[in-house]
Motif scaffolding. Structure first.
Motif, PDB file in Angstrom:
ATOM      1  N   PRO A  41      -0.615  -2.438  -0.982  1.00 44.69           N
ATOM      2  CA  PRO A  41      -0.070  -1.776  -0.117  1.00 44.69           C
ATOM      3  C   PRO A  41       0.427  -0.219  -0.568  1.00 44.69           C
ATOM      4  CG  PRO A  41       1.424  -3.385  -0.459  1.00 44.69           C
ATOM      5  CD  PRO A  41       0.268  -3.795  -1.307  1.00 44.69           C
TER       6      PRO A  41
ATOM      7  N   GLU B  32       2.966   0.628   4.027  1.00 40.80           N
ATOM      8  CA  GLU B  32       4.256  -0.094   4.447  1.00 40.80           C
ATOM      9  C   GLU B  32       5.545   0.775   4.413  1.00 40.80           C
ATOM     10  OE1 GLU B  32       4.201  -3.860   1.709  1.00 40.80           O
ATOM     11  OE2 GLU B  32       6.105  -2.793   1.436  1.00 40.80           O
TER      12      GLU B  32
ATOM     13  N   HIS C 159      -5.538   1.176   1.453  1.00 39.46           N
ATOM     14  CA  HIS C 159      -4.157   0.825   1.200  1.00 39.46           C
ATOM     15  C   HIS C 159      -3.403   0.581   2.544  1.00 39.46           C
ATOM     16  CE1 HIS C 159      -4.971   1.352  -3.158  1.00 39.46           C
ATOM     17  NE2 HIS C 159      -5.267   2.631  -2.916  1.00 39.46           N
ATOM     18  N   PRO C 160      -3.021  -0.360   2.912  1.00 39.59           N
ATOM     19  CA  PRO C 160      -2.275  -0.437   3.912  1.00 39.59           C
ATOM     20  C   PRO C 160      -0.954  -0.016   3.792  1.00 39.59           C
ATOM     21  CG  PRO C 160      -2.390  -2.854   3.042  1.00 39.59           C
ATOM     22  CD  PRO C 160      -3.222  -1.925   2.174  1.00 39.59           C
TER      23      PRO C 160
END
Lengths: 505, 181
Positions: free
Chosen positions: B58, B88, B85-86
């Motif tokens: 992330p 957050e 990349h997620p």
């Protein structure tokens, strides 16, 4: 001359047309290919362009930086074939635009669907600007697509090429033609001369070794043959003319002789006619004049018998009877002769005559004249004829009288009067079963004074049938007969000319 | 106390009103735009090797000094993936450390807390984004500003270089001002 060297122009036209077709076909293929290439190139070019544009404008769209977007578009000034370009934002509004110098462009209000389109002379492409799966906006580009102009230019050039090539081909063709035309003209020239001068001695010179050469040989051979045939024909012609001349001469002679003959015939006929007439007149007047003395003879003889007959022996009476009978016969003969003459002279009045009625009347008269003579009479009913009444009567009186006369020796005398129809004509007949006569002597029958039976056998003067024939002939008919000795005789006659005039011919 | 609260409140209200008036036409608020931009920035930034544990680990975005921003980021950043990349979102409190952030947004005007965070961040490869006037080119890489009623931003090369962050030229292109070292 009408069409001077027609073949040469044909050959030239052939070459030119071939060239033209070849160049046109080649040109067409090249044009097609070229235009296809052009299209592909333009599409690729603009597609690339809009791709670059889209990529470089993504950031500006993301951060709503119209200035940067505009700067990017301005770079298109380096590519003069691009007419206009625009960036639309995600909401479909104009974000940035670019127009080529000197142009006035109306940008589409809203961005269209992704794709390539040709609009007039332009190629128009819409392309979505996407980043990270998000549609940021749409790019629009419009570039030159002068395909028609290109095609027209090409066609013009091609036409020029064609014309030039054709001109060159013509120049090249002209001298080369000679290899075909020269030997050909050699033949045609000689052919014309031969036709005009009828001189079959000419020959064509062989100059080439091809089909024309073969033609030349054949032509010469043909002339040869014609020459020979012509000579033969001319001889035959001369002969024929000669013969024709001879024939003409003989024909003329024949015609002259014919004319001669006709003249002579005419003369003779006239002479005969005159003689006939004189003869008839003579006959008539003699007969007429003979009656007087005859009356005297018979009259005085009778008177002698009556007045002085009582004291005379039987022999004398016999002699008187014989004188009277003889003068009676003579009287009859004179009457018949007179009749014969009259028959020839009088007018023929043709009318509808009741043939059957007349026959009945005559039969009755004959019965009265020969009372007690039993004879079967059969007369067909309803017969009519177109004839002179008086003359017809004489005919029937004679024929039926003959039947009465010649059937006396038969056991069952019979006479029949009737008519047969043979096509158009009516054949009347009188038939009896009397003595008949031998057909061998038939030609004597109608001769006046000719008798086939002695006076002892059957009475008669022998003039009757001659009269009958004269009458029938005057009617234009024919009379003939048939007989078997002992079996009887039948006389046929017609009262109209056999020559039936067909109204259709 | 009441007076202070009232003044601050009054100022915030004015600010809000101001922003509402400014962006009324587009129908989108300043915060929303900044939030959107914020999450676009990472696309144009390259962190040094090893910053991410894995290609799909992330990307942590820290927010301090603006709850509104945090809220917006949470909405936009939900299910968002940047370069694999997620995203957050981490709301920071005054006591927290920069720690494993990749990006940090400091909202509002400068305050001591904010400064502390920024100084911390500068020692690590953290993309710092601020919205101060004037910009702080020494510790904030990107600084939002309003120009012609539009949200713009400045980019400072110096802190990025020091932190080892590589910035895409395309980002620099759209920046209003690029402050070079």
């Amino acid at each position: 001359m009408r069409s001077f060297r027609h073949i040469r122009s044909k050959l030239l036209v052939m070459v030119l047309l071939t060239m033209f077709s070849a160049i046109t076909v080649a040109g067409a293929f090249i044009l097609y290919n070229d235009l296809r290439e052009y299209r592909n190139t333009r599409i690729n070019d603009l597609t690339t362009q809009i791709g670059l544009l889209a990529a470089s404008s993504a950031t500006a769209l993301q951060f709503e930086d119209t200035a940067v977007a505009q700067e990017n578009l301005e770079l298109l000034r380096l590519r003069p074939s691009v007419r206009a370009a625009a960036i639309y934002n995600a909401r479909g509004n104009h974000f940035a635009t670019y127009t080529r110098e000197g142009e006035h462009v109306v940008f589409p209000e809203l961005p269209g669907d992704e794709g390539i389109e040709t609009v007039n002379d332009n190629l128009v492409i819409f392309s979505r600007i996407v980043a990270d799966g998000e549609i940021l906006g749409t790019a629009y580009i419009s570039g030159d697509y002068l395909i028609w102009q290109r095609a027209i230019d090409f066609i013009q050039i091609n036409s020029l090429i064609a014309l030039t090539a054709m001109a060159v081909a013509a120049l090249v063709c002209l001298p080369l033609q000679a290899s075909i035309t020269k030997p050909l003209f050699a033949i045609t020239d000689i052919a014309r001369e031969v036709v005009n001068s009828r001189d079959f001695g000419r020959r064509v010179k062989r100059v080439s070794d091809d089909e024309i050469g073969v033609l030349v040989d054949a032509f010469n051979e043909m002339l040869n043959e014609i020459g020979k045939t012509t000579v033969a024909l001319q001889d035959t012609n001369r002969q024929l003319e000669q013969e024709a001349g001879e024939h003409r001469a003989s024909r003329e002679m024949v015609m002259k002789l014919n004319a001669e003959l006709e003249r002579k015939v005419l003369e003779r006929t006239q002479a005969l006619q005159v003689a006939n007439k004189e003869l008839e007149s003579f006959c008539y007047s003699v007969s007429h004049d003979l009656r007087g003395p005859l009356r005297a003879i018979s009259g005085f003889t009778r008177a002698l018998q009556e007045d002085y007959g009582t004291g005379m022996p039987d022999g004398a009476h016999r002699y008187f009877d014989k004188v009277i009978a003889a003068s009676s016969r003579m009287g009859q003969l004179i009457e018949d002769l007179l009749n014969l003459s009259r028959v020839s002279r009088g007018e023929l009045v043709r009318q509808q005559v009741n043939f059957s009625t007349m026959a009945h009347q005559i039969a009755d008269d004959l019965k009265q004249q020969h009372p007690g003579y039993v004879i079967e009479v059969s007369i067909w009913e309803g017969i009519s004829a177109e004839a002179d009444q008086k003359l017809l009567r004489i005919v029937l009186e004679n024929l039926m009288g003959n039947s009465w006369k010649f059937t006396t020796k038969q056991s069952q005398p019979r006479v029949e009067v009737g008519v047969m129809r043979d096509g158009q004509r009516e054949i009347y007949f009188v038939r009896d079963n009397g003595a008949g006569f031998d057909m061998k002597y038939a030609d004597k029958l109608f001769g006046a004074f000719q008798r086939l039976h002695g006076a002892g056998e059957f009475p008669g003067t022998g003039i009757g049938l001659a009269t009958v024939q004269r009458i029938i002939n005057r009617h234009g008919g024919r009379i003939w007969f048939d007989s078997t000795p002992g079996k009887g005789a039948v006389f046929y006659f017609t009262l109209k000319s056999d020559l039936v005039v067909d109204p259709l011919t | 106390m009441k007076g202070l609260l009232g003044k601050k409140f009054f100022l915030m209200l004015c600010g809000l009103l101001f922003t509402v008036r400014v962006f009324a036409q587009s129908g989108v608020s300043e915060i929303q735009i900044k939030a959107a931009y914020l999450l676009k920035f990472p696309t144009y930034v390259e962190w040094p090797e090893g910053t991410f544990n894995a290609p799909d680990s992330p990307m942590v975005v820290g927010v301090i000094g603006s709850d509104a921003m945090a809220a917006n980021l949470e909405v936009i950043g939900q299910d968002l993936v940047v370069n694999g990349h997620p995203v957050e979102i981490k709301r920071l409190l005054p006591g927290d450390t920069v720690g494993d952030l990749h990006m940090l947004f400091v909202g509002g005007m400068t305050s001591t807390v904010v400064s502390g965070f920024l100084q911390q961040a500068v020692r690590r490869p953290v993309l710092t984004v601020s919205e101060t006037t004037p910009p702080r080119p020494e510790d904030s890489v990107i600084n939002f500003s309003i120009s012609d009623n539009k949200v713009r931003f400045d980019v400072a090369m110096d802190p990025a270089q020091r932190m080892g962050l590589k910035l895409s030229s395309r980002l620099l292109q759209v920046a209003q001002v690029v402050i070079r070292p």
